[in-house]
Write a protein that holds these residues in place. Structure first.
Motif, PDB file in Angstrom:
ATOM      1  N   ASN A  38      59.571  41.043  -0.175  1.00 44.21           N
ATOM      2  CA  ASN A  38      59.248  40.158  -1.288  1.00 44.21           C
ATOM      3  C   ASN A  38      60.481  40.032  -2.163  1.00 44.21           C
ATOM      4  OD1 ASN A  38      56.123  39.563  -1.329  1.00 44.21           O
ATOM      5  ND2 ASN A  38      56.357  41.702  -0.694  1.00 44.21           N
ATOM      6  N   PHE A  39      60.820  38.799  -2.480  1.00 41.32           N
ATOM      7  CA  PHE A  39      62.007  38.545  -3.297  1.00 41.32           C
ATOM      8  C   PHE A  39      61.767  37.279  -4.095  1.00 41.32           C
ATOM      9  CE2 PHE A  39      66.213  36.790  -4.145  1.00 41.32           C
ATOM     10  CZ  PHE A  39      66.916  37.905  -4.593  1.00 41.32           C
ATOM     11  N   SER A  40      62.050  37.354  -5.370  1.00 41.64           N
ATOM     12  CA  SER A  40      61.862  36.190  -6.234  1.00 41.64           C
ATOM     13  C   SER A  40      63.148  35.918  -6.985  1.00 41.64           C
ATOM     14  CB  SER A  40      60.712  36.429  -7.234  1.00 41.64           C
ATOM     15  OG  SER A  40      60.542  35.298  -8.064  1.00 41.64           O
ATOM     16  N   GLU A  76      70.833  39.829  -0.669  1.00 45.76           N
ATOM     17  CA  GLU A  76      69.707  40.698  -1.018  1.00 45.76           C
ATOM     18  C   GLU A  76      68.479  40.367  -0.181  1.00 45.76           C
ATOM     19  OE1 GLU A  76      68.863  42.200  -5.016  1.00 45.76           O
ATOM     20  OE2 GLU A  76      70.297  40.701  -5.746  1.00 45.76           O
ATOM     21  N   ALA A  77      68.200  39.090  -0.019  1.00 44.77           N
ATOM     22  CA  ALA A  77      67.027  38.688   0.750  1.00 44.77           C
ATOM     23  C   ALA A  77      67.165  39.097   2.212  1.00 44.77           C
ATOM     24  CB  ALA A  77      66.821  37.182   0.634  1.00 44.77           C
ATOM     25  N   THR A 132      63.143  32.685  -2.228  1.00 47.56           N
ATOM     26  CA  THR A 132      61.858  33.335  -2.457  1.00 47.56           C
ATOM     27  C   THR A 132      61.310  33.839  -1.133  1.00 47.56           C
ATOM     28  OG1 THR A 132      61.356  31.878  -4.336  1.00 47.56           O
ATOM     29  CG2 THR A 132      59.505  33.024  -3.308  1.00 47.56           C
ATOM     30  N   ALA A 137      66.622  42.836   2.602  1.00 48.12           N
ATOM     31  CA  ALA A 137      65.202  43.161   2.459  1.00 48.12           C
ATOM     32  C   ALA A 137      64.458  42.878   3.761  1.00 48.12           C
ATOM     33  CB  ALA A 137      64.586  42.376   1.309  1.00 48.12           C
ATOM     34  N   GLU A 178      71.902  36.210  -3.937  1.00 48.25           N
ATOM     35  CA  GLU A 178      70.485  36.239  -3.611  1.00 48.25           C
ATOM     36  C   GLU A 178      70.272  36.287  -2.099  1.00 48.25           C
ATOM     37  OE1 GLU A 178      68.012  33.302  -5.409  1.00 48.25           O
ATOM     38  OE2 GLU A 178      68.724  33.694  -7.450  1.00 48.25           O
TER      39      GLU A 178
END
Length: 278
Positions: free
Chosen positions: A146-148, A134-135, A153, A138, A131
């Motif tokens: 935006n990442f959830s 990826e964050a 988050t 981004a 995660e």
């Protein structure tokens, strides 16, 4: 084969390390210089000095002009991914676009216990790592990210200014775990680094697994720089032979781990010894 240097930021002074990086900056053979991300020494007296990785990189970005710089590798558990993304963008700008973004899941229980940092169980640690990468990507590439996820988050999150390198600084992932680490390398990395403590077959077996992960997602493994660390503890001649063996096995980059208190004047003879492998 290409070459880099690495200084372990333990048991030596800032001036010693700075002068070595500045010297390496003047030697064309060395394409990059690396440190590590720890808060305590990993050898000798655990109460001895050890410099923080990213503040050191920012200073090295100013001290050098050509050589690429990176941390081998940043422990994701130590900094929130959004904070790390902003740090990476800033250091890339300071360096004029020379940052290598090295990341790993983290492992050092002693440091975590000392600082009150949670070291999750292995599965959760790698879930957080996935995660986190990826964050970060981004934030480094999108105007608003935006990442959830379960652990990370982002809500209309900005990272400005963006790094010089586009779409983002090259990602280096360190490690050899066959299921999680090498799969992450296949998905996101531009470089993979493995520290080999045994026979060279450890490296060749891991690279075969990496190639399979790449094939599963339709990626050519040759797009990823495969690097190894070469220690100089047994002398330059032995290190040259080790680097040659890794080159013949398919390694792209040898990271020469310099001894403590290495002198700037030692780098030119070192480069001369390894140049025939280039």
């Amino acid at each position: 084969m290409r070459f880099a240097i690495k200084t372990r930021p333990e048991h030596q002074t800032w001036e010693e390390m700075r002068d070595v990086w500045v010297a390496a900056d003047e030697i064309e053979l060395f394409e990059s210089a690396w440190n590590w991300d720890h808060f305590y020494p990993l050898s000798g007296d655990m109460a001895g000095p050890n410099y923080e990785a990213w503040t050191m990189l920012a200073a090295m970005a100013q001290a050098t002009k050509r050589i690429r710089i990176g941390c081998q590798v940043t422990g994701m558990i130590y900094r929130h991914p959004a904070v790390l993304a902003n740090m990476a963008a800033t250091v890339d700008i300071i360096s004029g676009g020379r940052l290598e973004l090295g990341v790993g899941a983290g492992w050092n229980q002693m440091e975590c216990d000392a600082y009150g940092i949670e070291l999750p169980p292995l599965k959760e640690r790698f879930d957080r790592f996935d995660e986190g990468v990826e964050a970060m990507l981004a934030l480094l590439t999108e105007k608003e990210a935006n990442f959830s996820g379960k652990y990370v988050t982002l809500t209309n999150a900005r990272c400005e200014p963006k790094p010089v390198q586009r779409p983002h600084p090259p990602v280096t992932i360190g490690g050899s775990g066959p299921k999680r680490t090498l799969r992450a390398v296949a998905r996101w990395a531009q470089q993979w680094n493995m520290i080999v403590r045994g026979d060279i077959s450890e490296w060749t077996n891991a690279r075969e697994i990496l190639a399979r992960h790449c094939a599963d997602i339709g990626r050519d493994v040759s797009e990823i720089t495969c690097s190894v660390n070469v220690r100089l503890d047994d002398g330059v001649e032995a290190a040259v032979e080790q680097a040659k063996a890794f080159r013949d096995a398919g390694a792209d980059l040898a990271v020469l781990n310099l001894p403590h208190h290495a002198k700037p004047e030692s780098l030119a003879p070192l480069a001369k010894a390894f140049a025939p492998l280039a």
